[in-house]
Every structure is written in C-alpha cells, then in structure tokens.
Motif scaffolding. Structure first.
Motif, PDB file in Angstrom:
ATOM      1  N   THR A 146     -21.582  34.932  47.460  1.00 27.21           N
ATOM      2  CA  THR A 146     -21.028  33.632  47.841  1.00 27.21           C
ATOM      3  C   THR A 146     -21.948  32.819  48.748  1.00 27.21           C
ATOM      4  O   THR A 146     -21.575  31.734  49.191  1.00 27.21           O
ATOM      5  CB  THR A 146     -19.687  33.843  48.562  1.00 27.21           C
ATOM      6  N   GLY A 240     -20.720  33.367  38.281  1.00 25.94           N
ATOM      7  CA  GLY A 240     -20.140  33.311  39.617  1.00 25.94           C
ATOM      8  C   GLY A 240     -18.624  33.298  39.582  1.00 25.94           C
ATOM      9  O   GLY A 240     -17.965  33.979  40.380  1.00 25.94           O
ATOM     10  N   ARG A 241     -18.057  32.541  38.636  1.00 22.54           N
ATOM     11  CA  ARG A 241     -16.597  32.491  38.517  1.00 22.54           C
ATOM     12  C   ARG A 241     -16.039  33.850  38.094  1.00 22.54           C
ATOM     13  O   ARG A 241     -14.984  34.281  38.584  1.00 22.54           O
ATOM     14  CB  ARG A 241     -16.192  31.402  37.520  1.00 22.54           C
ATOM     15  N   ASP A 244     -16.110  36.127  41.096  1.00 20.20           N
ATOM     16  CA  ASP A 244     -15.047  35.709  42.024  1.00 20.20           C
ATOM     17  C   ASP A 244     -13.687  36.235  41.567  1.00 20.20           C
ATOM     18  O   ASP A 244     -12.887  36.719  42.381  1.00 20.20           O
ATOM     19  CB  ASP A 244     -14.999  34.182  42.112  1.00 20.20           C
ATOM     20  N   GLU A 245     -13.422  36.130  40.283  1.00 19.35           N
ATOM     21  CA  GLU A 245     -12.126  36.581  39.755  1.00 19.35           C
ATOM     22  C   GLU A 245     -11.954  38.084  39.954  1.00 19.35           C
ATOM     23  O   GLU A 245     -10.864  38.549  40.313  1.00 19.35           O
ATOM     24  CB  GLU A 245     -12.026  36.217  38.277  1.00 19.35           C
ATOM     25  N   GLN A 248     -11.412  38.708  43.789  1.00 16.81           N
ATOM     26  CA  GLN A 248     -10.130  38.223  44.280  1.00 16.81           C
ATOM     27  C   GLN A 248      -8.955  39.051  43.763  1.00 16.81           C
ATOM     28  O   GLN A 248      -7.858  38.987  44.323  1.00 16.81           O
ATOM     29  CB  GLN A 248      -9.958  36.754  43.880  1.00 16.81           C
ATOM     30  N   THR A 254     -12.112  41.921  48.359  1.00 14.92           N
ATOM     31  CA  THR A 254     -12.167  40.684  49.129  1.00 14.92           C
ATOM     32  C   THR A 254     -12.596  40.954  50.564  1.00 14.92           C
ATOM     33  O   THR A 254     -13.401  40.212  51.142  1.00 14.92           O
ATOM     34  CB  THR A 254     -10.796  39.987  49.106  1.00 14.92           C
TER      35      THR A 254
END
Length: 305
Positions: A146, A240-241, A244-245, A248, A254
C-alpha cells in the motif's frame, strides 16, 4: 581455447556499429538469480511487447547453461512430448517512443563461463556504441504493498546514483552475473548502473507488475528514454485491487499490513529527520512479511480446492 566471441553470434548485420553508430543504452534483465515479483522479467517482456524490436545477437546457451540445475519445460500431450522450450539469451535492438535506439539483453543467466560472458558483453558494448549499461531486478523487502515501492540504486560512479538508498556501509552477498558484470565494466572504465526494486515479501513469488512499473520509470529517469508504461500501470491497478481484497477478507492479514505500514512510515519519518531509528519498536519486516506470506499462500490453496 574458448574465446568471448565464441559465446555469441551476430544475427543482424544491418545495425549501425562502431563510433559512427548513435550512442545507446543497454538494459539487462537476466533470469536465474533473485527477481522478486518477477520484476526484471516483466520489465523485459513489457518492453518487447510495446516497442519495436529485433534480435541482433544470440548467445550460445548450450555453452553456459546447467540444464540439470534449471531444467527447461516440455509439454506431454496424450502420448508424446511436444513444445520443448529451450532457454535463450538474446540481445535485442529496441526503439523508444521518441525514435531513440537502445539495447535489451534478456534471458537465462549463464551458469558457467562468467568471465568470458562479461568479456563478450564488453565486446558487444563496443560494437554497438553503448555508453551506459543498466541492470534491473526485484528484491524481497518487509514493506507493504500500500506504499510506494522503494529502489536500491548502484553504479560504477557515484555521480550516476541520483537517489538515496535506505542503508549505507558494506555487506557481503552472493554474486550474480549482473553484479559481476557491473564490477568488470567499472574496472574497464565503462559506465554501468542498476536498480533493485523493493517488492513486498508476501508478493515476492508472484508476478507483481507494480515492481516492473517502478523499474521502467527509473530507467526512463536515468536515461531520458521515453518508455511507455500504461499497460503496466493498468495491470498494476488490477493486481493491487486483488491483493487488497484478499487482505481485507481477513482481520489477521489486515493487522499485519497495518503493522508493515506503521514500520514503513516510521522508517520514512526517521530518514527525513536524519535518523535511522524509528520512533517506536515494532515487529521486524521479516516477521510481518512471513506471516502475511503464509496467509496468502493459505488463501491460494483454499482457492484451488
């Protein structure tokens, strides 16, 4: 007696050579040593995909490759073997978006004849009027995905290093052909440099296009070459998405990424203050990276079930 010129053949004699040729940059990305996130490999593939290119020299990999240590792949189809994929080591001539020629050396890192290989590259540098050589690859670091990716820069002359590295002093490391080549080029009075992009530990074994994007930008800034990057930018956004998924979806993951962010920000702040000491004690990047790497590996196994 095997000579450096015996290691390669020129396959395109039409390219301008010698002092009358335009000054050129040589970028090299060799497979076989550390390349976290496949950063160097993806960089080379990207440049070949988006720019005009042609092969100008081909190395005799049979003379330098240990096939039992790094076995090529072959496809078995029903009752026969097909599509043997031999290792290659090629020198390409590419043209950037402004019409400027440069060279790309990519393929299998030699296992043998390192010194002869370095001498062969020096011969090619002289033949094609190369004024600067740049190596690119990725190294795993305890950093979060990130935050902006860092780079370690190195060169044969201090004037070529235009960015500050995160550490100083000396350390002993296993050599690669790329690092040995830089040493030999420096000894010969040739300008050479390189960039190692810092890839998050937990993504080091996967294709991470954001790392290649950072390398393309670094090479462009160092050389003035106009290298397109939109395809990498788009792929990096998708990757990146996806990461992230996955992160999360787990409170533990996290928390680990958050801790890595805290460590990253503390280190960045300490550097800006002129101190190498972070303001607080937190787990090491190795510890945090290993934990998240294991978590994502477990996720991948779950997806395969």
């Amino acid at each position: 007696m095997l000579r450096p010129d015996d290691l390669y053949e020129i396959v395109d004699e039409s390219v301008a050579t010698g002092p009358a040729a335009p000054p050129r940059v040589l970028v090299h990305a060799l497979d076989g040593f550390m390349d976290a996130g496949q950063a160097g490999r993806v960089t080379a593939d990207h440049l070949l995909d988006v720019l005009e290119s042609r092969v100008v020299a081909r190395f005799d990999v049979d003379l330098m490759h240990d096939y039992r240590a790094r076995r090529p792949e072959v496809t078995f189809a029903e009752d026969r073997f097909i599509d043997y994929d031999p290792p290659e080591l090629l020198l390409h001539l590419l043209v950037d978006d402004a019409g400027v020629e440069f060279l790309l050396l990519e393929g299998a890192e030699p296992d043998m004849h390192w010194e002869r290989f370095a001498a062969a590259v020096r011969n090619l540098i002289e033949r094609f009027n190369v004024t600067l050589t740049i190596g690119v690859h990725g190294i795993p670091m305890g950093v979060p995905h990130t935050r902006p990716l860092g780079l370690t820069a190195h060169a044969t002359r201090p004037e070529l290093v235009t960015r500050s590295n995160i550490w100083d002093g000396e350390m002993r490391l296993p050599a690669s052909v790329a690092s040995m080549l830089q040493v030999r080029l420096g000894e010969a009075g040739r300008d050479a440099m390189g960039f190692a992009v810092h890839v998050p530990h937990y993504l080091a074994e996967n294709r991470f296009p954001g790392a290649a994007l950072a390398l393309v930008h670094a090479v462009s800034a160092a050389t003035g070459l106009l290298l397109p990057s939109k395809a990498l930018l788009d792929e990096a956004a998708v990757t990146g998405r996806m990461v992230d998924e996955q992160v999360q979806a787990s409170e533990d993951a996290t928390a680990v990424v958050s801790a890595l962010e805290t460590q990253y920000d503390a280190a960045a702040g300490s550097i800006s203050r002129g101190s190498l000491l972070a303001a607080e004690s937190i787990p090491s990047g190795d510890e945090l990276g290993a934990e998240l790497e294991q978590f994502l590996a477990d996720l991948n196994r779950d997806d395969e079930v």
